[in-house]
Every structure is written in structure tokens, then in C-alpha cells.
Design a protein around this motif. Structure first.
Motif, short mmCIF file in Angstrom:
data_model
loop_
_atom_site.label_atom_id
_atom_site.label_comp_id
_atom_site.label_asym_id
_atom_site.label_seq_id
_atom_site.Cartn_x
_atom_site.Cartn_y
_atom_site.Cartn_z
N GLU A 1 27.75 49.61 46.89
CA GLU A 1 28.99 48.95 46.49
C GLU A 1 29.24 49.11 44.99
N TYR B 1 30.32 52.57 44.19
CA TYR B 1 31.69 52.79 44.67
C TYR B 1 32.70 52.26 43.66
N PHE B 2 32.53 51.01 43.26
CA PHE B 2 33.46 50.41 42.29
C PHE B 2 33.45 51.21 40.98
N SER C 1 36.61 53.67 39.76
CA SER C 1 37.26 53.20 38.53
C SER C 1 37.18 54.25 37.44
N SER D 1 42.72 39.03 47.19
CA SER D 1 41.36 39.52 47.39
C SER D 1 41.20 40.32 48.68
N SER E 1 41.93 43.43 49.08
CA SER E 1 41.58 44.81 48.78
C SER E 1 40.68 44.84 47.55
N ASP E 2 40.18 46.04 47.24
CA ASP E 2 39.29 46.21 46.09
C ASP E 2 40.06 46.49 44.80
N TRP E 3 41.38 46.55 44.86
CA TRP E 3 42.16 46.95 43.69
C TRP E 3 42.03 46.02 42.50
N VAL F 1 39.37 44.61 41.29
CA VAL F 1 38.18 45.06 40.56
C VAL F 1 38.41 46.43 39.95
N ILE F 2 38.99 47.34 40.72
CA ILE F 2 39.18 48.71 40.24
C ILE F 2 40.12 48.75 39.05
N ALA G 1 32.20 41.74 39.12
CA ALA G 1 32.93 41.68 40.38
C ALA G 1 32.34 40.64 41.32
N PHE H 1 33.36 39.75 45.10
CA PHE H 1 33.23 41.12 45.56
C PHE H 1 31.76 41.53 45.55
#
Length: 241
Positions: free
Chosen positions: A29, A32-33, A37, A87, A89-91, A93-94, A165, A170
């Protein structure tokens, strides 16, 4: 047991590495972040910064605007994005990590292009090089070390900051630290911090190795191996008169 001893025991326990809460899953994870990014930040920041440095216009404004991201706390940005995007989606954090990665990329790319050796640039221009040839064949190779230093700095900063995150719910290695705080297990907190630090150092070393391998100026200036010449056979006897 000392905190470091407890952290070592936690890290060497196989059960802590598997499952949905294990190190392997949290590391995936985190990567990935950080990877997404950094990739988005490279696409957003490098092309305009390189072009502005090439033309020498508007760069100071771009650098000052991008540096606003240094002054704004990343967690505050993440919280605001959570309220705006949600929250689901992951956007959040990205986007927060992208804003944090942009300043070193823009600053180093612009400064690297502007500090390219002016004598070399003028000589290339005098040889009749077009603007595109000058950019790709002269200025970018000269600016590569400083540009890549910005990329390396952004990568390490993103790796370290992605830990936040977890505070917004996250994933990532930060979840190991927050879980340790929630359970009041200091060994787990220290273990999570050690994992983040080790990952940041590993990324730093990897990017240094890539810079050493890809630096076009260093590769061009590397001395070529001397060609071997056959040695003369040794004399086996005295010359006859």
C-alpha cells in the motif's frame, strides 16, 4: 526489554508480516501511494519547469508558487481534500503527496536548466543547433544531475510523508505505527518507524545508483579502454653477423 529489542522481536515474528494487517500488505500500500504520487508529480512538474528553464521566462514565479506546498502542512491538505473529495477513493492521499512532491521537482529542474554551462550552450548555438536540439542534446544532459537530485529528494520525502495517510484512515506502513499507538505497544510503534526509515534509505540508495548509471555527462566523459597491441616476440638467440 528495550524499545529497539522489542522492535527487533516484533519484526522477526513471522505472523506480523502476513495477512491484511501484515508488513507485506502495508508495504505494498505504501509503495502504491508513493509510486503513483511521484509519477503524477513528475508528469505535472518536470515538463513545464524544463521548458521555463530553457526559455528563461516565468521560472521565478513558478518556483515561488510551487514552494507554497512547503509551507502548507501535508496533513492539513489531506484533511481538506477528505472533506472535498471524500474517503471513497485514494485521491485525497495522492493529491496531497503530489502537492508535497512538486516543489523540489520544479525548483531543481528550473535551476538546473538555467545553470547549464553558458559557454557550452553558446557554442552549440553557434554550431547551428535548433532550439529542440539544444534542449535535448545540450541543456538537459548538463542539467540532469540537479534534476535527478530533485527527483530523488521528492521520492524520499513522499515515502516519509505517505505515513500520514494512516492518520486519515488509509493504508501504508503508517498503519503499523497507529495500530501500535492504539494498542499501546511501543515495540510495534518503533518497528513501524524503522520500516519507514529503512524504505526511505533504500529508495535513496536506489535513486543514487540510477543517477550514477544514467548521468549522460559522466557516461560521455568516461575514458575508453585502451586497445591492446600484440607484443613483440622475445629474442631467442643472438643475431648472426
Amino acid at each position: 526489554m528495550s524499545p529497539l529489542g522489542g522492535a527487533w522481536r516484533w519484526l522477526t515474528t513471522g505472523a506480523n508480516w502476513t495477512g491484511g494487517e501484515g508488513v507485506v500488505h502495508r508495504l505494498a500500500e505504501h509503495l502504491y501511494f508513493s509510486g503513483v504520487s511521484l509519477a503524477v508529480a513528475l508528469v505535472v512538474a518536470l515538463p513545464p519547469a524544463v521548458l521555463l528553464g530553457h526559455h528563461g521566462r516565468g521560472g521565478a514565479l513558478a518556483v515561488n508558487v510551487s514552494n507554497v506546498g512547503r509551507a502548507v502542512p501535508t496533513f492539513a491538505v489531506l484533511t481538506l481534500l477528505l472533506l472535498l473529495i471524500g474517503s471513497d477513493s485514494d485521491w485525497p492521499v495522492i493529491v496531497a503527496l503530489v502537492l508535497f512532491a512538486v516543489p523540489p521537482l520544479v525548483t531543481n529542474a528550473y535551476v538546473g536548466m538555467r545553470e547549464a554551462d553558458p559557454d557550452v550552450v553558446e557554442a552549440a548555438r553557434g554550431m547551428g543547433m535548433t532550439g529542440r536540439q539544444l534542449l535535448l542534446g545540450v541543456e538537459l544532459p548538463l542539467a540532469f544531475p540537479l534534476i535527478w537530485t530533485g527527483v530523488r529528494s521528492a521520492a524520499v520525502q513522499v515515502i516519509a510523508t505517505a505515513t500520514l495517510a494512516a492518520m486519515a484512515g488509509f493504508g501504508g506502513l503508517g498503519r503499523i505505527i497507529t495500530a501500535g499507538f492504539n494498542r499501546q505497544v511501543n515495540a510495534q510503534v518503533v518497528a513501524g518507524a524503522v520500516l519507514v526509515a529503512a524504505l526511505a534509505l533504500l529508495v535513496e540508495g536506489l535513486f543514487l545508483a540510477v543517477q550514477h548509471a544514467l548521468d549522460p555527462i559522466r557516461r560521455r566523459s568516461a575514458p575508453a579502454a585502451p586497445a591492446r597491441t600484440p607484443s613483440a616476440p622475445a629474442a631467442t638467440g643472438a643475431a648472426r653477423p
